[in-house]
Design a protein around this motif. Structure first.
Motif, PDB file in Angstrom:
ATOM      1  N   ALA A 365     -54.663  39.936  16.653  1.00 35.74           N
ATOM      2  CA  ALA A 365     -53.435  40.191  17.414  1.00 35.74           C
ATOM      3  C   ALA A 365     -52.242  39.484  16.784  1.00 35.74           C
ATOM      4  O   ALA A 365     -51.156  40.064  16.657  1.00 35.74           O
ATOM      5  CB  ALA A 365     -53.620  39.748  18.860  1.00 35.74           C
ATOM      6  N   LEU A 366     -52.434  38.238  16.377  1.00 36.85           N
ATOM      7  CA  LEU A 366     -51.352  37.487  15.748  1.00 36.85           C
ATOM      8  C   LEU A 366     -50.956  38.119  14.416  1.00 36.85           C
ATOM      9  O   LEU A 366     -49.760  38.278  14.114  1.00 36.85           O
ATOM     10  CB  LEU A 366     -51.777  36.031  15.541  1.00 36.85           C
ATOM     11  CG  LEU A 366     -50.797  35.135  14.773  1.00 36.85           C
ATOM     12  CD1 LEU A 366     -49.443  35.096  15.465  1.00 36.85           C
ATOM     13  CD2 LEU A 366     -51.364  33.729  14.615  1.00 36.85           C
ATOM     14  N   LEU A 367     -51.935  38.494  13.618  1.00 39.34           N
ATOM     15  CA  LEU A 367     -51.632  39.099  12.321  1.00 39.34           C
ATOM     16  C   LEU A 367     -50.917  40.436  12.488  1.00 39.34           C
ATOM     17  O   LEU A 367     -50.047  40.798  11.680  1.00 39.34           O
ATOM     18  CB  LEU A 367     -52.923  39.283  11.519  1.00 39.34           C
ATOM     19  CG  LEU A 367     -53.644  37.988  11.107  1.00 39.34           C
ATOM     20  CD1 LEU A 367     -54.946  38.320  10.398  1.00 39.34           C
ATOM     21  CD2 LEU A 367     -52.756  37.119  10.220  1.00 39.34           C
ATOM     22  N   SER A 368     -51.258  41.177  13.533  1.00 47.05           N
ATOM     23  CA  SER A 368     -50.585  42.455  13.766  1.00 47.05           C
ATOM     24  C   SER A 368     -49.120  42.248  14.108  1.00 47.05           C
ATOM     25  O   SER A 368     -48.254  43.030  13.688  1.00 47.05           O
ATOM     26  CB  SER A 368     -51.286  43.236  14.876  1.00 47.05           C
ATOM     27  OG  SER A 368     -51.137  42.590  16.122  1.00 47.05           O
ATOM     28  N   CYS A 369     -48.814  41.196  14.864  1.00 46.59           N
ATOM     29  CA  CYS A 369     -47.413  40.892  15.177  1.00 46.59           C
ATOM     30  C   CYS A 369     -46.660  40.431  13.928  1.00 46.59           C
ATOM     31  O   CYS A 369     -45.507  40.818  13.715  1.00 46.59           O
ATOM     32  CB  CYS A 369     -47.336  39.819  16.262  1.00 46.59           C
ATOM     33  SG  CYS A 369     -47.922  40.355  17.880  1.00 46.59           S
ATOM     34  N   LEU A 370     -47.303  39.620  13.113  1.00 44.31           N
ATOM     35  CA  LEU A 370     -46.650  39.136  11.895  1.00 44.31           C
ATOM     36  C   LEU A 370     -46.382  40.270  10.906  1.00 44.31           C
ATOM     37  O   LEU A 370     -45.395  40.238  10.165  1.00 44.31           O
ATOM     38  CB  LEU A 370     -47.515  38.063  11.231  1.00 44.31           C
ATOM     39  CG  LEU A 370     -47.644  36.726  11.963  1.00 44.31           C
ATOM     40  CD1 LEU A 370     -48.640  35.832  11.244  1.00 44.31           C
ATOM     41  CD2 LEU A 370     -46.296  36.024  12.061  1.00 44.31           C
ATOM     42  N   SER A 371     -47.236  41.271  10.896  1.00 41.39           N
ATOM     43  CA  SER A 371     -47.093  42.355   9.921  1.00 41.39           C
ATOM     44  C   SER A 371     -45.929  43.280  10.223  1.00 41.39           C
ATOM     45  O   SER A 371     -45.625  44.177   9.437  1.00 41.39           O
ATOM     46  CB  SER A 371     -48.386  43.183   9.878  1.00 41.39           C
ATOM     47  OG  SER A 371     -48.595  43.862  11.117  1.00 41.39           O
ATOM     48  N   TYR A 372     -45.260  43.055  11.348  1.00 43.65           N
ATOM     49  CA  TYR A 372     -44.164  43.950  11.735  1.00 43.65           C
ATOM     50  C   TYR A 372     -42.939  43.790  10.840  1.00 43.65           C
ATOM     51  O   TYR A 372     -42.212  44.743  10.588  1.00 43.65           O
ATOM     52  CB  TYR A 372     -43.784  43.686  13.196  1.00 43.65           C
ATOM     53  CG  TYR A 372     -42.621  44.495  13.702  1.00 43.65           C
ATOM     54  CD1 TYR A 372     -42.766  45.843  13.969  1.00 43.65           C
ATOM     55  CD2 TYR A 372     -41.380  43.912  13.906  1.00 43.65           C
ATOM     56  CE1 TYR A 372     -41.709  46.595  14.431  1.00 43.65           C
ATOM     57  CE2 TYR A 372     -40.308  44.654  14.364  1.00 43.65           C
ATOM     58  CZ  TYR A 372     -40.473  45.996  14.629  1.00 43.65           C
ATOM     59  OH  TYR A 372     -39.422  46.734  15.086  1.00 43.65           O
ATOM     60  N   TYR A 373     -42.718  42.603  10.329  1.00 40.74           N
ATOM     61  CA  TYR A 373     -41.479  42.318   9.608  1.00 40.74           C
ATOM     62  C   TYR A 373     -41.699  42.381   8.099  1.00 40.74           C
ATOM     63  O   TYR A 373     -42.764  42.033   7.579  1.00 40.74           O
ATOM     64  CB  TYR A 373     -40.942  40.941  10.014  1.00 40.74           C
ATOM     65  CG  TYR A 373     -40.578  40.870  11.465  1.00 40.74           C
ATOM     66  CD1 TYR A 373     -39.374  41.389  11.929  1.00 40.74           C
ATOM     67  CD2 TYR A 373     -41.454  40.301  12.388  1.00 40.74           C
ATOM     68  CE1 TYR A 373     -39.046  41.332  13.269  1.00 40.74           C
ATOM     69  CE2 TYR A 373     -41.132  40.245  13.737  1.00 40.74           C
ATOM     70  CZ  TYR A 373     -39.924  40.765  14.169  1.00 40.74           C
ATOM     71  OH  TYR A 373     -39.605  40.721  15.494  1.00 40.74           O
ATOM     72  N   ASP A 374     -40.642  42.838   7.397  1.00 44.58           N
ATOM     73  CA  ASP A 374     -40.734  43.026   5.950  1.00 44.58           C
ATOM     74  C   ASP A 374     -41.031  41.725   5.215  1.00 44.58           C
ATOM     75  O   ASP A 374     -41.712  41.719   4.194  1.00 44.58           O
ATOM     76  CB  ASP A 374     -39.428  43.629   5.424  1.00 44.58           C
ATOM     77  CG  ASP A 374     -39.207  45.045   5.932  1.00 44.58           C
ATOM     78  OD1 ASP A 374     -40.213  45.700   6.264  1.00 44.58           O
ATOM     79  OD2 ASP A 374     -38.049  45.482   6.006  1.00 44.58           O
ATOM     80  N   ILE A 375     -40.513  40.631   5.743  1.00 46.46           N
ATOM     81  CA  ILE A 375     -40.657  39.353   5.053  1.00 46.46           C
ATOM     82  C   ILE A 375     -42.116  38.901   4.969  1.00 46.46           C
ATOM     83  O   ILE A 375     -42.494  38.118   4.095  1.00 46.46           O
ATOM     84  CB  ILE A 375     -39.810  38.269   5.760  1.00 46.46           C
ATOM     85  CG1 ILE A 375     -39.735  37.007   4.895  1.00 46.46           C
ATOM     86  CG2 ILE A 375     -40.372  37.946   7.134  1.00 46.46           C
ATOM     87  CD1 ILE A 375     -38.791  35.963   5.457  1.00 46.46           C
ATOM     88  N   SER A 376     -42.956  39.412   5.861  1.00 41.22           N
ATOM     89  CA  SER A 376     -44.331  38.915   5.938  1.00 41.22           C
ATOM     90  C   SER A 376     -45.351  39.852   5.304  1.00 41.22           C
ATOM     91  O   SER A 376     -46.491  39.437   5.063  1.00 41.22           O
ATOM     92  CB  SER A 376     -44.711  38.683   7.400  1.00 41.22           C
ATOM     93  OG  SER A 376     -44.614  39.885   8.140  1.00 41.22           O
ATOM     94  N   LYS A 377     -44.987  41.077   5.031  1.00 39.97           N
ATOM     95  CA  LYS A 377     -45.977  42.065   4.578  1.00 39.97           C
ATOM     96  C   LYS A 377     -46.640  41.639   3.263  1.00 39.97           C
ATOM     97  O   LYS A 377     -47.874  41.579   3.167  1.00 39.97           O
ATOM     98  CB  LYS A 377     -45.319  43.443   4.442  1.00 39.97           C
ATOM     99  CG  LYS A 377     -44.902  44.060   5.773  1.00 39.97           C
ATOM    100  CD  LYS A 377     -44.251  45.418   5.549  1.00 39.97           C
ATOM    101  CE  LYS A 377     -43.959  46.110   6.863  1.00 39.97           C
ATOM    102  NZ  LYS A 377     -43.042  45.386   7.728  1.00 39.97           N
ATOM    103  N   TYR A 378     -45.822  41.373   2.267  1.00 41.76           N
ATOM    104  CA  TYR A 378     -46.392  41.033   0.964  1.00 41.76           C
ATOM    105  C   TYR A 378     -47.106  39.688   1.008  1.00 41.76           C
ATOM    106  O   TYR A 378     -48.161  39.516   0.378  1.00 41.76           O
ATOM    107  CB  TYR A 378     -45.287  41.009  -0.094  1.00 41.76           C
ATOM    108  CG  TYR A 378     -45.817  40.894  -1.503  1.00 41.76           C
ATOM    109  CD1 TYR A 378     -46.323  42.003  -2.168  1.00 41.76           C
ATOM    110  CD2 TYR A 378     -45.837  39.663  -2.161  1.00 41.76           C
ATOM    111  CE1 TYR A 378     -46.827  41.894  -3.455  1.00 41.76           C
ATOM    112  CE2 TYR A 378     -46.332  39.552  -3.444  1.00 41.76           C
ATOM    113  CZ  TYR A 378     -46.826  40.668  -4.086  1.00 41.76           C
ATOM    114  OH  TYR A 378     -47.333  40.562  -5.350  1.00 41.76           O
ATOM    115  N   LEU A 379     -46.557  38.728   1.755  1.00 49.17           N
ATOM    116  CA  LEU A 379     -47.201  37.416   1.851  1.00 49.17           C
ATOM    117  C   LEU A 379     -48.566  37.518   2.515  1.00 49.17           C
ATOM    118  O   LEU A 379     -49.516  36.839   2.103  1.00 49.17           O
ATOM    119  CB  LEU A 379     -46.303  36.455   2.635  1.00 49.17           C
ATOM    120  CG  LEU A 379     -45.050  35.945   1.903  1.00 49.17           C
ATOM    121  CD1 LEU A 379     -44.214  35.083   2.828  1.00 49.17           C
ATOM    122  CD2 LEU A 379     -45.443  35.154   0.661  1.00 49.17           C
TER     123      LEU A 379
END
Length: 747
Positions: A365-379
């Motif tokens: 659930a936490l990772l799904s929320c983090l994946s929403y923003y462009d800044i976090s996708k590649y990281l």
């Protein structure tokens, strides 16, 4: 003296001693009243006497003595009521016979004397522990007395019991406003810095109970309690680290450094419980959206990230949920995602199988929320999220599978991670997860495949791994949502190229278009028109279209629906909005990247209709799309006619109407098609019945030379084929012979 004898106490109560004490204490001197209070104290010491003592008006006598100023009397009365409170059957009598009032009076008079405050605090704790009488205790003003004890008393036992009483009362919503009004939040914040770990734990419990009610969360945030909670977490983390390594305790620790192993174990257990309560409090408070800025400034994110590093399952659960709420903007997400140690720890826990299935769900659930923003996708991809998604997607929990799809859809919006996703067999995983019964799963699968298909170098891999089949099943069988079907069409359009055309046609793309073309939705109709036009450019595609009449019928449906939509707009009718899913914050999705092709006239995304009626600019845009759709279908029919000499009534109708379109290229291509058809006399009757040539003759005043050339080629063939047959075999020979006799006639 008799009351000191345990065996005599039941007889004394039975003989009416309590009533005698009531009479003796009225208006008596201090010494007599003191002795009466001591007698009550002695009688209440025997457990077997407490119930009967309460029935004999013992609480009333205690209340009358509580008005005294003598500390000895008040101590004895406090002990008496606290002992009577240990019996559940006495609680109602204590309340209705002014026992609570007596306790409040004593607490306010002497809040600093331990001998008095200890029994008072115990009495409050025992009474507050009875859920059936808590409301009455609150109404009797006990919160004021408890607040006095917490502020003024330095006694450890008094503070512990008073805090426990407060924790009990906080389970009732009615107690929150009086507690806030009494300023007890500030008092709790001060006590959280106490040296005693039990007091700190009870303060954490009080904040937890306070945060369980939505209306009280704003008071916690506005008072600055978040900073206090984060500081407490740092403090107890340092203490637990020093104790776990057998180091001496810090100087401000109240307990002796030379404690036995049992005491250290109890201390560590309590500290862990305090951490759980802090994490739970932060979890509930994080739902207060208005105060997010204040909470972030007070260090809530850093505190939660440190809590995630613990090995306690409950703390990890609460922290994950809180961080999900805090991932509401890119700035907060940036703080979280840059904490590489925490994210790597969560990922390693899943890979090492050191956490249970429930914890995996919270992490997902936490990772799904983090994946929403462009800044976090590649990281996230760099941290190794694709490795654990393959594990999480195999869980039996449907919610976790859904969140994995959300992550895949969000990650796919970053073109830099597409190759990584293909390398980790994401298309195969998505295809397997699409076999579900939830629309949100279908739309996530479609968005991920749509975004991946934007990268033309991946088309063959997507087709090989089952991406095309998954899209076909979603669009034809599974999904009932128009927006999902629309995204499937975008994905098909992205995938359509020289490499994939064979598989797309063989797997049934034309059947999908035929089915979707019957939906009266301008976005779907427009994309269907683009797709059939692109397919007709390929030999295998055009051949597949003419092999089945159903595929030809799709052209009629698309053309007729575009005409209907244009008529509705022209007549002022309002188009219905397409049914689309509304996404919550735990499952946010990025709009898919669509493959822009200039020769397709493909729009970026669906038009968002926020009102029931359409504004003028939207109507004009829809009209433009539908007009382009008519042109695309007309040119598709021309492609089929020119390639395969196919002739169909529906195609003649489309061909005839296309001659009237205000598009010279389409008109010329249609005339070229008619010119080819005129070589067959059987086609002329059909053309004449639809007035195809007549409509162009009426418009032949155009100065376009190419158009005139085709008209001058079509008209003679039309006239010759429509003349009755002459008796001679070759009318041209006869005309030539006559010319020999009269050269002027030949000329």
């Amino acid at each position: 003296n008799l009351s000191d004898l345990r065996s005599v106490r039941p007889r004394l109560i039975e003989e009416g001693t309590v009533n005698v004490l009531s009479q003796l204490s009225r208006g008596a001197e201090t010494r007599t009243r003191r002795i009466c209070a001591v007698i009550l104290q002695n009688l209440s010491a025997s457990k077997i006497c407490r119930i009967e003592m309460a029935t004999k008006s013992g609480v009333t006598v205690a209340y009358s003595l509580s008005a005294d100023q003598d500390p000895i009397i008040l101590r004895a009365i406090g002990l008496t009521i606290s002992r009577l409170s240990s019996e559940a059957s006495n609680c109602n009598r204590i309340i209705y016979e002014n026992g609570i009032t007596a306790l409040c009076n004593i607490a306010v008079k002497y809040p600093t004397i331990p001998g008095i405050t200890q029994p008072i605090a115990v009495a409050f704790q025992l009474l507050a522990g009875r859920s059936q009488v808590r409301q009455n205790i609150i109404q009797e003003g006990s919160i004021t007395a408890i607040a006095s004890l917490l502020r003024l008393s330095n006694d450890l036992l008094t503070l512990q019991n008073s805090l426990l009483s407060l924790c009990y009362l906080l389970t009732e919503n009615d107690s929150h406003l009086p507690i806030v009004q009494q300023g007890l939040i500030i008092t709790l914040m001060n006590l959280m810095n106490h040296n005693d770990y039990i007091i700190r734990d009870l303060c954490a419990l009080a904040f937890y109970n306070l945060s369980c009610f939505e209306e009280s969360r704003k008071h916690i945030v506005n008072s600055g309690a978040i900073a206090t909670i984060t500081n407490l977490n740092k403090k107890i983390s340092n203490i637990s680290d020093s104790e776990s390594t057998n180091d001496d305790l810090p100087n401000n620790q109240s307990l002796s450094p030379t404690r036995n192993q049992s005491e250290i174990s109890n201390s560590l257990s309590t500290i862990l419980l305090t951490k759980r309560r802090c994490a739970a409090t932060l979890c509930y408070v994080s739902t207060y959206e208005i105060g997010l800025t204040r909470m972030v400034n007070d260090g809530i994110i850093q505190c939660l990230l440190s809590l995630l590093l613990t090995n306690d399952i409950s703390i990890v659960h609460y922290s994950c949920v809180a961080l999900c709420y805090l991932c509401c903007n890119e700035d907060n997400c940036s703080i979280i995602i840059k904490s590489s140690n925490t994210i790597l720890k969560l990922i390693s826990d899943v890979l090492d199988k050191s956490c249970d299935d429930m914890t995996k769900q919270y992490i997902c659930a936490l990772l799904s929320c983090l994946s929403y923003y462009d800044i976090s996708k590649y990281l996230l991809v760099e941290y190794g999220i694709l490795k654990i998604l393959s594990i999480l997607s195999n869980m039996s929990n449907n919610v976790t599978k859904q969140r994995c799809l959300v992550i895949y859809a969000n990650l796919s919006c970053n073109i830099d991670v597409h190759n990584h996703m293909i390398d980790h067999n994401v298309v195969k995983i998505i295809s397997e997860l699409s076999e579900s019964y939830q629309e949100i799963n279908y739309i996530c699968c479609t968005k991920a495949l749509c975004n991946l298909s934007y990268n033309q170098s991946l088309h063959s891999s997507i087709a090989k791994d089952g991406g095309i089949y998954a899209l076909l099943m979603i669009s034809m069988v599974h999904s009932v949502d128009k927006h999902t079907k629309y995204l499937c069409l975008i994905a098909f359009l992205n995938l359509l190229d020289d490499v994939t055309i064979i598989q797309l046609v063989q797997d049934g793309l034309l059947s999908v278009i035929n089915s979707l073309s019957k939906i009266l939705d301008y976005k779907i109709i427009y994309l269907c028109g683009i797709l059939v036009n692109q397919i007709s450019r390929y030999d295998i595609g055009s051949q597949a279209m003419i092999d089945k009449h159903a595929n030809i019928s799709a052209l009629y449906h698309i053309y007729e629906n575009s005409v209907v939509i244009l008529d509705n707009l022209t007549n002022g009718h309002v188009l219905q909005r397409s049914d689309s899913l509304s996404s919550d914050k735990s499952n946010q999705l990025i709009n898919p990247i669509t493959n822009q092709r200039t020769n397709n006239h493909l729009v970026n995304h669906t038009i968002d209709l926020s009102n029931d009626s359409l504004d003028e600019s939207t109507i004009n845009e829809i009209k433009s799309q539908m007009y382009q759709t008519k042109i695309l279908i007309s040119r598709t029919c021309n492609n089929l006619i020119l390639k395969h000499q196919i002739m169909d009534n529906g195609m003649i109708n489309i061909l005839t109407n296309s001659l009237l379109l205000n598009n010279i290229e389409t008109t010329i291509q249609s005339l070229q098609s008619i010119y080819n058809l005129c070589t067959n006399s059987n086609n002329l009757v059909k053309l004449a019945s639809y007035g195809a040539v007549d409509k162009q003759v009426d418009k032949s005043t155009s100065n376009d030379s190419e158009k005139s050339i085709y008209l001058t080629g079509i008209l003679p063939m039309t006239l010759v084929n429509m003349l009755p047959k002459a008796p001679i075999d070759d009318p041209y020979d006869e005309f030539e012979n006559e010319g020999n006799s009269n050269s002027n006639s030949k000329q």
